[in-house]
Design an enzyme around this catalytic site. Structure first.
Site, PDB file in Angstrom:
ATOM      1  N   CYS A   1       0.838  -1.206   0.000  1.00 31.70           N
ATOM      2  CA  CYS A   1       0.000   0.000   0.000  1.00 31.70           C
ATOM      3  C   CYS A   1       0.873   1.256   0.000  1.00 31.70           C
ATOM      4  O   CYS A   1       1.528   1.565   1.010  1.00 31.70           O
ATOM      5  CB  CYS A   1      -0.924  -0.028   1.216  1.00 31.70           C
ATOM      6  SG  CYS A   1      -1.795   1.517   1.534  1.00 31.70           S
TER       7      CYS A   1
ATOM      8  N   CYS B   1       0.062   3.941   2.586  1.00 26.14           N
ATOM      9  CA  CYS B   1       0.482   3.498   3.923  1.00 26.14           C
ATOM     10  C   CYS B   1       1.924   3.896   4.206  1.00 26.14           C
ATOM     11  O   CYS B   1       2.288   4.230   5.344  1.00 26.14           O
ATOM     12  CB  CYS B   1       0.345   1.983   4.051  1.00 26.14           C
ATOM     13  SG  CYS B   1      -1.338   1.350   3.900  1.00 26.14           S
TER      14      CYS B   1
END
Length: 324
Positions: free
Chosen positions: A79, A82
C-alpha cells in the site's frame, strides 16, 4: 463529514452512555490496581510504537487502552499511501510523548482483525479508548488534520475516562534520537496547512485555491491532489439541497447533472459503491461530451477514496467494461 477523514466530533454518539460508563469503571479499576503495585513505571520511547497481531491484540491494545488511548494503523507492505502515513504517525507518537500509543497492524497477516473492524480500504486508522473502538480516518490526510484528530482523541480520553497518558523515559533505550525535533518543513507545508485550516472552517473555495497553488508547482504532490479532490467534492455538495438531489437522482436517470450531484452526495454520505455504480451506469447510458464529463467525475471520486481501496479497483474494472 469529510470523505476520508472522520472527525472526533461524533465520539459521544458512537459510544452509548452505559457502555462508556462501564469502560470508565474498568479504566479506573486498572489504574487503581497499578497504583497498588507501586504505580506504572516509565516506558522506553521505543515502546510508543508497537507491531500488533491477533494473538497479542487483547494484551497490547485492549488492556493498554485502560491506561492510554491506543491508535491503530491498519497497513500493508504493498500500500503506497500506507508508506506515507505510517512514518508520519510514528513521528507524532514520539512527539506526543506518551499521550497515545501507536499500534501497527499488517492486514495481510491479520485478516481477522481487519474483518472485525470492518476495514474496507487501507490505510485505515482507528483508536481504542478504555476498550471502546472509534474510527478516526481512512486514507492519507494532511498532517494538520491528523494532529487535530489526535488532540480531540486525547481530550476525550482525559475528560471521559481520566486517561492522562503514560510516562516515557527517553534514556531507557537511547531514544532521544527517535524523539528528536520534527523533520524540517517541506516547501509546501505552509500552503498545505492553510488548506487544511480552510477545510476545518468549511472554506472550501479557499482550500481549493491553496491546493491548486501547490499543484501548479508540484503536479505530483499526493497530499495536494487528495486534498483538492476532497475540497472540490465538499464545495459541490455544500451548494445543493440534499432532499432535492436524492429526488432528482431517483426520478431522472437520464439527467447527467442529476446523477453527478447524487453521486457526490452518495460519496459524502459514505455510500461509496452506490456513488461509483451510479456513475458507471451513467457512463454506459451517455455519449460524447456527457460521457466524458461523467468519466472524469468518476476519476475525481476515485482520487477521494484512494487508488488502493478495493472498491476503486472494482469500479475501475466496471468502467473499463462499459467503455471498451
Amino acid at each position: 463529514m469529510q470523505p476520508r477523514n472522520m472527525s472526533m466530533s461524533g465520539v459521544v454518539d458512537l459510544a452509548a452512555v452505559k457502555a462508556a460508563g462501564e469502560a470508565k469503571v474498568k479504566a479506573e479499576q486498572a489504574r487503581a490496581e497499578s497504583a497498588r503495585q507501586g504505580g506504572p513505571a516509565a516506558v522506553p520511547a521505543s515502546s510508543l510504537v508497537i507491531d500488533v497481531d491477533e494473538a497479542g491484540f487483547e494484551r497490547d491494545v485492549l488492556q493498554r487502552s485502560a491506561e492510554v488511548p491506543v491508535v491503530i494503523d491498519f497497513w500493508a507492505e504493498w500500500c503506497e499511501p500506507c508508506k506515507q502515513l505510517g512514518p508520519l504517525l510514528e513521528r507524532l507518537a514520539h512527539e506526543y510523548n506518551g499521550r497515545f500509543l501507536l499500534a501497527k497492524v499488517d492486514v495481510d497477516a491479520n485478516q481477522m482483525l481487519m474483518q472485525q473492524f470492518g476495514i474496507q480500504g487501507i490505510p485505515a486508522v482507528f483508536a481504542v479508548v478504555a476498550g471502546q473502538a472509534l474510527p478516526l480516518f481512512q486514507g492519507a490526510a494532511p498532517e494538520a488534520q491528523i494532529r487535530q484528530t489526535l488532540d480531540q482523541l486525547i481530550q476525550v480520553g482525559e475528560e471521559r475516562f481520566g486517561l492522562t497518558g503514560i510516562a516515557v523515559d527517553p534514556s531507557a533505550d537511547g531514544a532521544e534520537a527517535q524523539a528528536a525535533a520534527p523533520a524540517p518543513p517541506g516547501p509546501y507545508d505552509s500552503l498545505l496547512e492553510a488548506a487544511a485550516r480552510a477545510l476545518d472552517v468549511n472554506d472550501f473555495p479557499g482550500a481549493v485555491q491553496a491546493y491548486k497553488n501547490v499543484l501548479s508547482d508540484d503536479p505530483a504532490n499526493t497530499e495536494a491532489k487528495l486534498g483538492l479532490a476532497q475540497a472540490e467534492l465538499l464545495a459541490r455538495v455544500q451548494q445543493t439541497d440534499p432532499q432535492q438531489v436524492r429526488k432528482d437522482g431517483a426520478e431522472k436517470p437520464g439527467d447527467v447533472d442529476a446523477q453527478l450531484a447524487a453521486a457526490d452526495l452518495d460519496l459524502v454520505g459514505g455510500h461509496v459503491e452506490d456513488a461509483f455504480g451510479r456513475l458507471v451506469e451513467t457512463v454506459r447510458r451517455t455519449f460524447g461530451e456527457d460521457r466524458d464529463r461523467v468519466r472524469l467525475r468518476l476519476l475525481d471520486l476515485f482520487e477521494v477514496i484512494g487508488p488502493e481501496d478495493p472498491r476503486v479497483g472494482a469500479a475501475r474494472t466496471a468502467l473499463a467494461r462499459v467503455l471498451f
